[in-house]
Motif scaffolding. Structure first.
Motif, PDB file in Angstrom:
ATOM      1  N   VAL A 281      18.774   3.221  35.087  1.00 57.24           N
ATOM      2  CA  VAL A 281      17.450   3.642  35.536  1.00 57.24           C
ATOM      3  C   VAL A 281      17.344   5.168  35.588  1.00 57.24           C
ATOM      4  O   VAL A 281      16.282   5.732  35.335  1.00 57.24           O
ATOM      5  CB  VAL A 281      17.127   3.024  36.911  1.00 57.24           C
ATOM      6  CG1 VAL A 281      15.816   3.560  37.476  1.00 57.24           C
ATOM      7  CG2 VAL A 281      17.060   1.504  36.792  1.00 57.24           C
ATOM      8  N   ASN A 282      18.432   5.836  35.852  1.00 62.15           N
ATOM      9  CA  ASN A 282      18.417   7.300  35.921  1.00 62.15           C
ATOM     10  C   ASN A 282      18.415   7.952  34.545  1.00 62.15           C
ATOM     11  O   ASN A 282      18.449   9.179  34.447  1.00 62.15           O
ATOM     12  CB  ASN A 282      19.601   7.813  36.746  1.00 62.15           C
ATOM     13  CG  ASN A 282      19.393   9.231  37.226  1.00 62.15           C
ATOM     14  OD1 ASN A 282      18.271   9.709  37.332  1.00 62.15           O
ATOM     15  ND2 ASN A 282      20.478   9.923  37.512  1.00 62.15           N
ATOM     16  N   ILE A 426      20.382   4.678  25.385  1.00 57.82           N
ATOM     17  CA  ILE A 426      20.112   6.073  25.046  1.00 57.82           C
ATOM     18  C   ILE A 426      19.086   6.669  26.001  1.00 57.82           C
ATOM     19  O   ILE A 426      18.125   6.012  26.405  1.00 57.82           O
ATOM     20  CB  ILE A 426      19.596   6.171  23.592  1.00 57.82           C
ATOM     21  CG1 ILE A 426      20.677   5.667  22.615  1.00 57.82           C
ATOM     22  CG2 ILE A 426      19.189   7.592  23.234  1.00 57.82           C
ATOM     23  CD1 ILE A 426      20.188   5.503  21.192  1.00 57.82           C
ATOM     24  N   GLY A 427      19.294   7.932  26.352  1.00 59.97           N
ATOM     25  CA  GLY A 427      18.330   8.673  27.148  1.00 59.97           C
ATOM     26  C   GLY A 427      17.954   9.971  26.447  1.00 59.97           C
ATOM     27  O   GLY A 427      18.821  10.653  25.884  1.00 59.97           O
ATOM     28  N   GLY A 460      10.769   3.327  27.163  1.00 61.54           N
ATOM     29  CA  GLY A 460      10.815   3.202  28.606  1.00 61.54           C
ATOM     30  C   GLY A 460      10.876   4.572  29.254  1.00 61.54           C
ATOM     31  O   GLY A 460      11.025   5.589  28.584  1.00 61.54           O
ATOM     32  N   LYS A 461      10.760   4.589  30.589  1.00 55.94           N
ATOM     33  CA  LYS A 461      10.859   5.830  31.353  1.00 55.94           C
ATOM     34  C   LYS A 461      11.972   5.698  32.378  1.00 55.94           C
ATOM     35  O   LYS A 461      12.224   4.622  32.906  1.00 55.94           O
ATOM     36  CB  LYS A 461       9.548   6.129  32.085  1.00 55.94           C
ATOM     37  CG  LYS A 461       8.341   6.401  31.208  1.00 55.94           C
ATOM     38  CD  LYS A 461       7.121   6.675  32.072  1.00 55.94           C
ATOM     39  CE  LYS A 461       5.859   6.846  31.252  1.00 55.94           C
ATOM     40  NZ  LYS A 461       4.679   7.077  32.105  1.00 55.94           N
ATOM     41  N   GLY A 462      12.596   6.826  32.701  1.00 56.02           N
ATOM     42  CA  GLY A 462      13.638   6.812  33.721  1.00 56.02           C
ATOM     43  C   GLY A 462      13.884   8.204  34.260  1.00 56.02           C
ATOM     44  O   GLY A 462      13.179   9.161  33.923  1.00 56.02           O
ATOM     45  N   GLY A 463      14.904   8.309  35.102  1.00 57.98           N
ATOM     46  CA  GLY A 463      15.227   9.589  35.714  1.00 57.98           C
ATOM     47  C   GLY A 463      14.597   9.729  37.091  1.00 57.98           C
ATOM     48  O   GLY A 463      13.676   8.993  37.452  1.00 57.98           O
ATOM     49  N   ILE A 464      15.096  10.674  37.858  1.00 58.32           N
ATOM     50  CA  ILE A 464      14.600  10.905  39.212  1.00 58.32           C
ATOM     51  C   ILE A 464      13.108  11.216  39.196  1.00 58.32           C
ATOM     52  O   ILE A 464      12.358  10.793  40.077  1.00 58.32           O
ATOM     53  CB  ILE A 464      15.366  12.075  39.872  1.00 58.32           C
ATOM     54  CG1 ILE A 464      16.874  11.812  39.875  1.00 58.32           C
ATOM     55  CG2 ILE A 464      14.857  12.311  41.293  1.00 58.32           C
ATOM     56  CD1 ILE A 464      17.300  10.611  40.660  1.00 58.32           C
ATOM     57  N   TYR A 465      12.662  11.944  38.181  1.00 51.03           N
ATOM     58  CA  TYR A 465      11.249  12.333  38.080  1.00 51.03           C
ATOM     59  C   TYR A 465      10.564  11.636  36.897  1.00 51.03           C
ATOM     60  O   TYR A 465       9.541  12.120  36.417  1.00 51.03           O
ATOM     61  CB  TYR A 465      11.145  13.856  37.930  1.00 51.03           C
ATOM     62  CG  TYR A 465      11.872  14.607  39.021  1.00 51.03           C
ATOM     63  CD1 TYR A 465      11.332  14.714  40.301  1.00 51.03           C
ATOM     64  CD2 TYR A 465      13.125  15.190  38.782  1.00 51.03           C
ATOM     65  CE1 TYR A 465      11.996  15.382  41.311  1.00 51.03           C
ATOM     66  CE2 TYR A 465      13.808  15.860  39.786  1.00 51.03           C
ATOM     67  CZ  TYR A 465      13.247  15.949  41.052  1.00 51.03           C
ATOM     68  OH  TYR A 465      13.918  16.609  42.053  1.00 51.03           O
ATOM     69  N   ARG A 470      13.714   6.362  27.953  1.00 56.98           N
ATOM     70  CA  ARG A 470      14.811   5.388  27.918  1.00 56.98           C
ATOM     71  C   ARG A 470      14.667   4.507  26.683  1.00 56.98           C
ATOM     72  O   ARG A 470      13.606   3.921  26.438  1.00 56.98           O
ATOM     73  CB  ARG A 470      14.802   4.535  29.179  1.00 56.98           C
ATOM     74  CG  ARG A 470      15.089   5.323  30.439  1.00 56.98           C
ATOM     75  CD  ARG A 470      14.900   4.482  31.677  1.00 56.98           C
ATOM     76  NE  ARG A 470      15.850   3.404  31.771  1.00 56.98           N
ATOM     77  CZ  ARG A 470      15.762   2.382  32.627  1.00 56.98           C
ATOM     78  NH1 ARG A 470      14.719   2.312  33.449  1.00 56.98           N
ATOM     79  NH2 ARG A 470      16.673   1.440  32.655  1.00 56.98           N
ATOM     80  N   ILE A 471      15.753   4.393  25.931  1.00 52.07           N
ATOM     81  CA  ILE A 471      15.776   3.587  24.713  1.00 52.07           C
ATOM     82  C   ILE A 471      16.857   2.529  24.871  1.00 52.07           C
ATOM     83  O   ILE A 471      18.049   2.825  24.821  1.00 52.07           O
ATOM     84  CB  ILE A 471      16.028   4.470  23.474  1.00 52.07           C
ATOM     85  CG1 ILE A 471      14.940   5.546  23.369  1.00 52.07           C
ATOM     86  CG2 ILE A 471      16.079   3.625  22.206  1.00 52.07           C
ATOM     87  CD1 ILE A 471      15.170   6.553  22.266  1.00 52.07           C
ATOM     88  N   LYS A 472      16.447   1.303  25.118  1.00 54.81           N
ATOM     89  CA  LYS A 472      17.350   0.173  25.307  1.00 54.81           C
ATOM     90  C   LYS A 472      16.751  -1.045  24.611  1.00 54.81           C
ATOM     91  O   LYS A 472      16.262  -1.968  25.246  1.00 54.81           O
ATOM     92  CB  LYS A 472      17.560  -0.104  26.795  1.00 54.81           C
ATOM     93  CG  LYS A 472      18.541   0.894  27.420  1.00 54.81           C
ATOM     94  CD  LYS A 472      17.936   1.603  28.569  1.00 54.81           C
ATOM     95  CE  LYS A 472      18.863   2.737  29.038  1.00 54.81           C
ATOM     96  NZ  LYS A 472      18.819   2.914  30.467  1.00 54.81           N
TER      97      LYS A 472
END
Length: 504
Positions: A281-282, A426-427, A460-465, A470-472
């Motif tokens: 998720v991050n 991947i991020g 997708g989206k992720g990270g603290i902000y 996000r690529i999964k």
């Protein structure tokens, strides 16, 4: 005013204005794109449910407002086939998020679908107080894929439940209470696991986390230490590295922080340590090579057990190994898994040693649907599909190709700060600029998302902000799919650059 005029008449704007990029995917669309959407022989059924506007009204009235859709005009998805999704109007999308890394072998994979249909006609449900073939066969099959000492399985319905149970096992087995995790980790949203989840957006201001401590995340891009030789990835960070031959300066510094947490935040004896082999998720955050191995040793010296949260990294997604922990050269005491385990069917598992599992026998652990016959048959078919379709190898080959192509975008665009990951986990971290590494504003990321969706690719989206793409995807995607996705992303970044220039 038309979209083309708003964007200064760019080729991409003209493309978006007509929406033709995904309506006619087999046609060469524009010089702006170097590739067309790869072909697909599957023809979706005609959508015959509520009209779109009625669906919106129902969602607004009856669905929790906390469930916020990604797009300004939410997608109404109707059908899926392998790496493809189809909306209510028959438009096709390349799914690069797969229900948050959940659809592992492909939407409605024929083998998995057939297995589920056959079992549904035989036996839908019976609890684990009885035996049925699917449960025992699956237990043996799944545990055979783990190290020899990890042979006792407990099935649940979700990753949150699995991690909840892992925390209980750690505390019962060690007779200790405190558990350590990383900042930026996501382990679930139940009252227990919310204490270990260390991303503020998933906190709810309720009592949770008693006995849960977080330590500094060893992030070689965002953290104070790290450079171009620190992580196990085909693509390294562009930060300069201070490592010398045979050692990693960043790893040593983050281990000192880990020791500081052990010395100051917890008692001399702890229950355990939980970590994702790569944070999901991050935003696919990776640790310095060798960090997890040393951290496991420090935890065990304190009497704790080590928990590998494989909810997103398991089942071959990282490409190099079937389980993410194998890439770190460690053997956990407890492994949790979910998501791809059932290809979208709600199931999860905890696997541990006989000794640790025995600590749960002092009470009566029970999960009504854990070990459900349909779930076990689905899980078994997923394992077969991964092997027969060569999906772990595909993750490595296609994932490496995709990472390397994305790295070229990082070199071209100032707002692409970091590209990282392994296999098809991947991020892509978006930044205001590479020097500050400050997150790109959410509204700008949303615009890029909208453009990619309009061109037929779902990220997708992720990270603290929420600053990381996000690529999964389903693990069956091809090199051609990857090329198309990168081309679409390039086009969206180009349009973002045009918008920025127009406002100056």
């Amino acid at each position: 005013m038309s979209l083309a005029r708003l964007a200064g008449g760019s080729r991409l704007a003209r493309l978006l204005a007509g929406g033709e990029l995904h309506r006619q995917p087999e046609r060469k669309n524009s010089a702006c794109l170097h590739s067309t959407m790869p072909p697909c022989d599957f023809v979706p059924e005609k959508y015959e449910s509520y009209p779109y506007e009625d669906m919106l009204k129902i969602r607004r009235q009856y669905v929790s407002p906390s469930l916020v859709p990604y797009y300004k005009k939410p997608l109404l998805l109707h059908q899926g086939h392998m790496q493809w999704l189809f909306d209510h109007e028959g438009r096709r999308y390349l799914d690069l998020f797969s229900g948050i890394a959940t659809v592992g072998v492909g939407h409605c994979h024929p083998k998995v679908t057939a297995a589920a249909q056959k079992q549904l006609g035989r036996l839908w449900h019976t609890a684990s107080v009885y035996m049925h073939p699917a449960f025992q066969e699956y237990a043996k099959k799944l545990t055979s894929l783990l190290p020899d000492q990890l042979k006792v399985i407990y099935l649940t319905n979700s990753g949150s439940e699995a991690n909840d149970l892992a925390m209980i096992l750690a505390r019962l087995y060690t007779s200790n209470f405190d558990i350590i995790g990383f900042r930026g980790g996501y382990h679930g949203n139940s009252p227990y696991t919310m204490g270990m989840t260390a991303i503020g957006n998933y906190k709810h201001g309720l009592h949770n986390g008693f006995g849960c401590q977080t330590t500094m995340l060893p992030d070689v891009f965002n953290g104070p230490w790290g450079g171009s030789q620190c992580r196990d990835s085909p693509v390294q960070t562009i930060r300069k590295c201070s490592c010398s031959s045979g050692s990693c300066h960043a790893k040593d510094c983050y281990i000192e922080q880990f020791k500081d947490t052990l010395a100051t935040c917890v008692p001399k004896k702890i229950a355990g340590f939980i970590a994702e082999p790569i944070q999901g998720v991050n935003g696919a955050v990776q640790y310095p090579v060798g960090f997890l191995k040393e951290a496991f040793e420090l935890v065990r010296e304190r009497g704790g057990v080590c928990i590998a949260d494989e909810v997103q990294t398991g089942f071959g997604r990282t490409g190099s190994h079937f389980w993410g922990f194998e890439g770190h050269g460690v053997v956990p005491d407890i492994v949790t898994m979910a998501k791809a385990i059932g290809n979208g069917f709600p199931m999860a598992a905890v696997i541990t040693t006989a000794e640790i599992a025995g600590s749960l026998a002092q009470g009566v652990p029970f999960n009504t649907f854990g070990g459900n016959p349909v779930a076990c048959v689905v899980g078994s078919a997923v394992l077969d599909a991964i092997e027969e379709d060569g999906l772990q190898k595909n993750c490595k080959v296609v994932g490496t190709h995709l990472l390397q192509k994305l790295a070229k975008l990082r070199d071209e665009f100032e707002i692409v700060g970091d590209v990282r990951g392994k296999g098809l986990m991947i991020g892509v971290q978006m930044v205001k600029d590479k020097e500050s590494r400050q997150p790109l504003p959410a509204e700008e990321i949303s615009e890029i998302f909208e453009d990619c969706k309009d061109m037929g690719v779902l990220f997708g989206k992720g990270g603290i902000y929420f600053q990381t793409i996000r690529i999964k995807p389903p693990m069956c995607i091809t090199r051609e799919d990857a090329d198309f996705a990168v081309d679409v992303f390039h086009a969206a970044l180009t349009r973002h650059k045009e918008r920025r220039a127009a406002t100056k």
